[in-house]
Motif scaffolding. Structure first.
Motif, mmCIF file in Angstrom:
data_model
loop_
_atom_site.group_PDB
_atom_site.id
_atom_site.type_symbol
_atom_site.label_atom_id
_atom_site.label_comp_id
_atom_site.label_asym_id
_atom_site.label_seq_id
_atom_site.Cartn_x
_atom_site.Cartn_y
_atom_site.Cartn_z
ATOM 1 N N HIS A 179 -5.333 3.957 -9.027
ATOM 2 C CA HIS A 179 -4.114 4.636 -9.460
ATOM 3 C C HIS A 179 -4.142 6.106 -9.033
ATOM 4 C CE1 HIS A 179 -1.323 5.688 -13.121
ATOM 5 N NE2 HIS A 179 -0.788 6.011 -11.964
ATOM 6 N N LEU A 180 -5.266 6.767 -9.296
ATOM 7 C CA LEU A 180 -5.382 8.176 -8.925
ATOM 8 C C LEU A 180 -5.329 8.358 -7.414
ATOM 9 C CD1 LEU A 180 -8.192 9.316 -11.400
ATOM 10 C CD2 LEU A 180 -5.724 9.705 -11.605
ATOM 11 N N ALA A 181 -5.986 7.447 -6.698
ATOM 12 C CA ALA A 181 -5.978 7.520 -5.234
ATOM 13 C C ALA A 181 -4.566 7.307 -4.694
ATOM 14 C CB ALA A 181 -6.930 6.489 -4.654
ATOM 15 N N ALA A 182 -3.844 6.354 -5.288
ATOM 16 C CA ALA A 182 -2.473 6.083 -4.852
ATOM 17 C C ALA A 182 -1.566 7.276 -5.139
ATOM 18 C CB ALA A 182 -1.943 4.828 -5.550
ATOM 19 N N ASP A 183 -1.773 7.934 -6.289
ATOM 20 C CA ASP A 183 -1.009 9.150 -6.602
ATOM 21 C C ASP A 183 -1.280 10.245 -5.579
ATOM 22 O OD1 ASP A 183 0.180 8.045 -8.817
ATOM 23 O OD2 ASP A 183 -1.114 9.045 -10.281
ATOM 24 N N TYR A 184 -2.541 10.410 -5.220
ATOM 25 C CA TYR A 184 -2.911 11.436 -4.240
ATOM 26 C C TYR A 184 -2.272 11.135 -2.885
ATOM 27 C CZ TYR A 184 -5.788 14.684 -1.534
ATOM 28 O OH TYR A 184 -6.207 15.700 -0.709
ATOM 29 N N CYS A 185 -2.259 9.844 -2.528
ATOM 30 C CA CYS A 185 -1.613 9.438 -1.281
ATOM 31 C C CYS A 185 -0.123 9.785 -1.296
ATOM 32 C CB CYS A 185 -1.788 7.941 -1.047
ATOM 33 S SG CYS A 185 -3.418 7.458 -0.458
ATOM 34 N N LYS A 186 0.515 9.491 -2.411
ATOM 35 C CA LYS A 186 1.941 9.769 -2.546
ATOM 36 C C LYS A 186 2.214 11.266 -2.405
ATOM 37 C CE LYS A 186 4.009 7.407 -5.698
ATOM 38 N NZ LYS A 186 4.493 6.927 -7.037
ATOM 39 N N GLU A 187 1.353 12.075 -3.013
ATOM 40 C CA GLU A 187 1.538 13.531 -2.985
ATOM 41 C C GLU A 187 1.292 14.130 -1.600
ATOM 42 O OE1 GLU A 187 -1.261 14.733 -5.890
ATOM 43 O OE2 GLU A 187 -0.153 13.857 -7.586
ATOM 44 N N THR A 188 0.443 13.483 -0.828
ATOM 45 C CA THR A 188 0.060 14.040 0.472
ATOM 46 C C THR A 188 0.668 13.293 1.658
ATOM 47 O OG1 THR A 188 -1.981 12.716 0.384
ATOM 48 C CG2 THR A 188 -2.101 15.001 -0.386
ATOM 49 N N GLY A 189 1.542 12.312 1.380
ATOM 50 C CA GLY A 189 2.237 11.617 2.459
ATOM 51 C C GLY A 189 1.386 10.621 3.226
ATOM 52 N N ILE A 190 0.422 10.019 2.559
ATOM 53 C CA ILE A 190 -0.445 9.020 3.191
ATOM 54 C C ILE A 190 -0.097 7.645 2.627
ATOM 55 C CG2 ILE A 190 -2.846 8.260 3.495
ATOM 56 C CD1 ILE A 190 -3.687 11.198 3.164
ATOM 57 N N ASP A 191 -0.076 6.638 3.487
ATOM 58 C CA ASP A 191 0.250 5.277 3.079
ATOM 59 C C ASP A 191 -0.973 4.639 2.416
ATOM 60 O OD1 ASP A 191 1.041 2.674 2.775
ATOM 61 O OD2 ASP A 191 1.493 2.308 4.894
ATOM 62 N N PHE A 192 -0.887 4.386 1.113
ATOM 63 C CA PHE A 192 -2.028 3.830 0.374
ATOM 64 C C PHE A 192 -2.416 2.446 0.882
ATOM 65 C CE2 PHE A 192 -3.689 1.694 -3.594
ATOM 66 C CZ PHE A 192 -4.906 2.370 -3.611
ATOM 67 N N SER A 193 -1.461 1.694 1.440
ATOM 68 C CA SER A 193 -1.768 0.338 1.913
ATOM 69 C C SER A 193 -2.774 0.347 3.059
ATOM 70 C CB SER A 193 -0.492 -0.383 2.345
ATOM 71 O OG SER A 193 0.050 0.193 3.520
ATOM 72 N N LEU A 194 -2.941 1.476 3.721
ATOM 73 C CA LEU A 194 -3.932 1.570 4.799
ATOM 74 C C LEU A 194 -5.347 1.343 4.279
ATOM 75 C CD1 LEU A 194 -2.542 4.728 6.659
ATOM 76 C CD2 LEU A 194 -2.321 2.339 7.375
ATOM 77 N N PHE A 195 -5.540 1.516 2.971
ATOM 78 C CA PHE A 195 -6.875 1.384 2.386
ATOM 79 C C PHE A 195 -7.137 -0.011 1.810
ATOM 80 C CE2 PHE A 195 -5.559 5.782 2.272
ATOM 81 C CZ PHE A 195 -6.670 6.453 2.781
ATOM 82 N N TYR A 196 -6.149 -0.896 1.853
ATOM 83 C CA TYR A 196 -6.329 -2.236 1.302
ATOM 84 C C TYR A 196 -7.523 -2.972 1.918
ATOM 85 C CZ TYR A 196 -1.656 -1.865 -0.884
ATOM 86 O OH TYR A 196 -0.569 -1.481 -1.639
ATOM 87 N N PRO A 197 -7.682 -2.975 3.261
ATOM 88 C CA PRO A 197 -8.838 -3.686 3.836
ATOM 89 C C PRO A 197 -10.171 -3.123 3.341
ATOM 90 C CG PRO A 197 -7.201 -3.239 5.527
ATOM 91 C CD PRO A 197 -6.789 -2.450 4.325
ATOM 92 N N LEU A 198 -10.265 -1.806 3.199
ATOM 93 C CA LEU A 198 -11.496 -1.185 2.714
ATOM 94 C C LEU A 198 -11.787 -1.610 1.278
ATOM 95 C CD1 LEU A 198 -13.827 0.868 2.919
ATOM 96 C CD2 LEU A 198 -12.200 2.640 2.211
ATOM 97 N N ILE A 199 -10.749 -1.595 0.437
ATOM 98 C CA ILE A 199 -10.917 -1.987 -0.956
ATOM 99 C C ILE A 199 -11.328 -3.456 -1.053
ATOM 100 C CG2 ILE A 199 -9.677 -2.354 -3.132
ATOM 101 C CD1 ILE A 199 -7.936 0.104 -2.353
ATOM 102 N N ALA A 200 -10.666 -4.306 -0.270
ATOM 103 C CA ALA A 200 -10.965 -5.742 -0.299
ATOM 104 C C ALA A 200 -12.380 -6.023 0.201
ATOM 105 C CB ALA A 200 -9.947 -6.507 0.542
ATOM 106 N N SER A 201 -12.801 -5.341 1.255
ATOM 107 C CA SER A 201 -14.139 -5.588 1.805
ATOM 108 C C SER A 201 -15.231 -5.144 0.843
ATOM 109 C CB SER A 201 -14.301 -4.879 3.156
ATOM 110 O OG SER A 201 -14.263 -3.463 3.003
ATOM 111 N N THR A 202 -14.973 -4.068 0.095
ATOM 112 C CA THR A 202 -15.943 -3.607 -0.901
ATOM 113 C C THR A 202 -16.095 -4.626 -2.015
ATOM 114 O OG1 THR A 202 -15.400 -1.292 -0.440
ATOM 115 C CG2 THR A 202 -16.539 -1.754 -2.500
#
Length: 250
Positions: free
Chosen positions: A172-195
């Motif tokens: 949630h915090l990471a997604a908020d930071y992405c929203k604030e800085t204009g980064i697409d949070f979905s880009l991190f889905y593969p990293l989260i899933a692989s972990t």
């Protein structure tokens, strides 16, 4: 079925799919009981006293605090009374039934789910016969079943909170930071899933990585600078960094 919320919906659907019959449903909000009863081909009753006295299992599919409130309304002479809570002891049910236990699905449930799916079910009962029956029932609903007494189940609930609720808060915090800085949070889905996949085959401590693990002070300071205007996230970053460094003696 006593209750018509998230657990009642998902557990009811899973039981029905497994070939069991939901005889009747009672809920404080009669309208919700009628809706769920219609879906599960059950009968909605208006009062707890109208629940049948010859059912095999009575499921208290209600919130943790509501269990104690509802027990005085129940008197089960035949059949097993169970609740679905992770932290509530089974002894509380002794005032309302001779046979009692717990069937706790270790999963965050939403009424929109069609069934339990991949899930670990934690069970217990007040005697061996009850435990055997609930173990067999749980095995018909999910692929993983384990027996745990009150203390062990409470510890499992704690681990579930840390491993699921806490990590979701981090997302949630990471997604908020992405929203604030204009980064697409979905880009991190593969990293989260692989972990998440990685720790299913390796001990988490053996696959730890990152600047805190490496003792990379330069990267840690750059990260801290990026969070200089986000006091809450910076505090959390520092606490977790310190925990990792201490764990690995960096």
């Amino acid at each position: 079925m006593i209750g018509a919320g998230n657990v009642a919906h998902v557990l009811g659907r899973t039981l029905k799919k497994a070939g069991h019959t939901i005889v009747s449903i009672w809920n404080r909000d009669p309208a919700k009981a009628v809706l769920l009863a219609g879906e599960l081909s059950a009968k909605a009753v208006e009062q707890p006293e109208e629940l049948p006295d010859d059912a095999d299992i009575y499921i208290l599919a209600v919130s943790d605090h509501a269990i104690a409130e509802l027990l005085p309304m129940l008197s089960i002479s035949k059949g097993i009374l169970i609740h679905n809570a992770g932290t509530v002891g089974i002894g509380i049910l002794s005032q309302s039934a001779k046979q009692y236990g717990v069937l706790w699905p270790m999963k965050m449930l939403r009424s929109s789910m069609n069934e339990l799916g991949d899930c670990t079910m934690v069970i217990d009962g007040n005697d061996e016969a009850t435990r055997r029956l609930l173990f067999e029932l749980a095995g018909q609903l999910v692929g993983r079943v384990t027996v745990a007494d009150d203390l062990k189940r409470q510890k499992m609930h704690l681990i579930a909170a840390i491993g699921s609720n806490f990590t979701n808060h981090m997302y949630h915090l990471a997604a908020d930071y992405c929203k604030e800085t204009g980064i697409d949070f979905s880009l991190f889905y593969p990293l989260i899933a692989s972990t998440a996949l990685q720790i299913q085959t390796a001990y988490p401590g053996d696959v730890q990585a990152g600047p805190a693990f490496r003792g990379d002070k330069g990267t840690l300071e750059r990260h801290r600078e990026l969070l200089s205007d986000n006091e809450a996230l910076l505090h959390l970053y520092d606490e977790i960094t310190a925990s990792i460094r201490k764990k690995f003696d960096r």
